[in-house]
Motif scaffolding. Structure first.
Motif, PDB file in Angstrom:
ATOM      1  N   ASN A  75      -9.992  -3.248   2.878  1.00 43.14           N
ATOM      2  CA  ASN A  75      -9.557  -4.450   3.643  1.00 43.14           C
ATOM      3  C   ASN A  75     -11.107  -5.029   3.725  1.00 43.14           C
ATOM      4  O   ASN A  75     -10.849  -5.852   4.864  1.00 43.14           O
ATOM      5  CB  ASN A  75      -8.836  -3.664   5.423  1.00 43.14           C
ATOM      6  N   ASP A 123      -5.967   5.012  -0.103  1.00 44.59           N
ATOM      7  CA  ASP A 123      -5.099   4.420   0.201  1.00 44.59           C
ATOM      8  C   ASP A 123      -5.722   3.137   0.113  1.00 44.59           C
ATOM      9  O   ASP A 123      -6.936   2.400   0.308  1.00 44.59           O
ATOM     10  CB  ASP A 123      -4.991   4.486   1.255  1.00 44.59           C
ATOM     11  N   LYS A 132      -6.018   0.387   2.331  1.00 44.89           N
ATOM     12  CA  LYS A 132      -6.307   0.419   3.644  1.00 44.89           C
ATOM     13  C   LYS A 132      -7.504   0.523   3.744  1.00 44.89           C
ATOM     14  O   LYS A 132      -8.346  -0.202   4.540  1.00 44.89           O
ATOM     15  CB  LYS A 132      -5.196   0.314   4.276  1.00 44.89           C
ATOM     16  N   GLU A 133      -8.561   1.337   2.839  1.00 44.55           N
ATOM     17  CA  GLU A 133      -9.846   1.503   2.924  1.00 44.55           C
ATOM     18  C   GLU A 133     -10.308   0.472   2.785  1.00 44.55           C
ATOM     19  O   GLU A 133     -11.423   0.974   3.028  1.00 44.55           O
ATOM     20  CB  GLU A 133      -9.694   2.859   2.198  1.00 44.55           C
ATOM     21  N   PRO A 183       0.748  -0.968  -0.347  1.00 46.44           N
ATOM     22  CA  PRO A 183       0.212   0.323   0.041  1.00 46.44           C
ATOM     23  C   PRO A 183       0.987   1.344  -0.306  1.00 46.44           C
ATOM     24  O   PRO A 183       1.745   0.765   0.711  1.00 46.44           O
ATOM     25  CB  PRO A 183      -0.550  -0.355   1.166  1.00 46.44           C
TER      26      PRO A 183
END
Length: 440
Positions: A193, A188, A190-191, A135
């Protein structure tokens, strides 16, 4: 390089990916703020084209990085290792050392390089290449740099009169500077996941910005995967809400989701700007030769018309007792990451789509536009459509403002500097057509 001091011209606008390694010469987090007030570029960058492809791997939009701050720094060791087929392509931001103090002579050298892990300077500019697993962010909270980037996108503007537009379209150096200064605004990863989401995205790190993403209706709203599609609503001219939907080219796994979106959003038009394959698959053939049913929606081909630069398919969609008409414009003369050979066919398609939109029922929803990733050619088409309306209505255009607004809603719209220049050329041509028509 032993015993020599190499002057390295570094772009430290790494809003997409944090630096790796130690001792990186970063300025404070006011990087974006240092480029304020919001204006066009400073013209420091050469007119050379930045490398777009390495081998057969698809280059992401951040191959054209957002240069916002440059520094001179001394590097007394080899910063990079050359590799013919790098796993993570990066740029060598070298300088023309013939004129040490003249920033106007600085150049961007297009090379594919592999970063040395542990190097004291990280020059990685792209964490968004499909297949990349790292990421580029450190959590959902915006850093000061990201906040400044958002502020830039909300306020960036450069209004062009017709005379300014024609001059600007020929100024490649200034257009490059302006393009590089404009944040890409990627999401990102990670948003998102969520287990199993990878099969819903054509490219792992080309993701829909969360605030404007299209949410599919589902009987199980708690199941995120059933509500997800890689698509965003985009504003049109004069801040018209949800005028467009920009989306990736459907994959085999998402054809059903695509048709659910078409029906749910009552879309009257699809604009497809990609071939099915360009070295590798760019889009699944999501329409039938005759008739097919997806997610309870029956799709039937009514007519197929072949024009010089695009084909037009008219479909009938039926779900339950309701029946609708849908038009698909498939433009095939636009190579990935590049621009069409000629501007007039694109202008003709933009105007044809506008006419079809005006003839659509009042209850119709957004126009869907997609290429492969849904950011490059898609961004150019939507920007051109919006700006043609602005030019006709106001007599001026603000290409920077439109680009900023598109990227606020979907990161990376207008993918390369070459495409950004092409939009200016298309609008310049369109203004000349308007002036010629007015004179007649």
């Amino acid at each position: 390089m032993t015993g020599a001091v190499t002057m390295c011209f570094l772009s430290l606008s790494l809003s997409l990916c944090p630096p790796r390694g130690t001792g990186c010469f970063l300025s404070s987090t006011s990087t974006w703020a240092s480029s304020y007030p919001w204006r066009y570029g400073s013209g420091l960058w050469s007119s050379g084209t930045v490398s777009r492809e390495v081998g057969d791997r698809r280059q992401s939009v951040s191959r054209q990085p957002s240069f916002t701050l440059s520094e001179w720094t001394d590097a007394q060791e080899d910063l990079l290792d050359l590799e013919p087929v790098p796993q993570t392509p990066v740029f060598d931001m070298g300088t023309d050392t013939r004129t040490e103090g003249d920033a106007a002579t600085l150049t961007v050298t297009p090379v594919g390089l592999q970063e040395r892990r542990g190097s004291n300077v990280s020059l990685t500019l792209d964490m968004c290449t499909p297949g990349c697993t790292e990421p580029y962010g450190y959590g959902a909270q915006l850093s000061p740099r990201d906040q400044s980037a958002q502020e830039y996108l909300r306020q960036g503007t450069h209004i062009l009169t017709p005379a300014m537009l024609h001059t600007r379209a020929m100024d490649d150096q200034s257009l490059q500077a302006e393009f590089y200064e404009t944040p890409m605004n990627f999401v990102d990863p990670k948003e998102y996941n969520y287990p199993g989401l990878v099969r819903k995205n054509r490219y792992k790190t080309i993701l829909p910005n969360t605030h404007s993403r299209v949410i599919l209706q589902s009987q199980d709203e708690e199941d995120f995967l059933t509500t997800y599609i890689n698509a965003n609503y985009l504003k049109g001219y004069d801040d018209e809400e949800r005028a467009y939907i920009a989306t990736q080219g459907p994959t085999v796994n998402t054809v059903g989701d695509f048709w659910r979106m078409v029906w749910q959003e009552r879309c009257p038009i699809i604009v497809m700007i990609t071939n099915l394959e360009e070295k590798n698959e760019k889009c699944a053939e999501y329409w039938p030769e005759d008739t097919v049913t997806h997610e309870g929606i029956e799709i039937a081909v009514v007519t197929v018309t072949q024009e010089d630069d695009y084909s037009l398919r008219v479909f009938t969609l039926k779900c339950g007792e309701e029946e609708r008409s849908l038009r698909q414009y498939w433009y095939t003369s636009w190579p990935d990451q590049k621009t069409p050979d000629k501007a007039p066919p694109l202008l003709e398609l933009v105007q044809e789509v506008e006419r079809a939109r005006e003839e659509a029922p009042p209850s119709s929803g957004p126009t869907i536009v997609h290429c492969s990733a849904g950011i490059g050619r898609t961004g150019c088409f939507i920007a051109t459509s919006v700006l043609c309306k602005q030019l006709r209505t106001e007599g001026v255009v603000d290409i920077l403002r439109t680009t900023c607004q598109l990227r606020l809603d979907r990161g990376g719209m207008i993918q390369t500097c070459e495409q950004y220049q092409f939009v200016h050329h298309v609008l310049s041509l369109y203004e000349k057509q308007l002036s010629h028509t007015a004179e007649e």
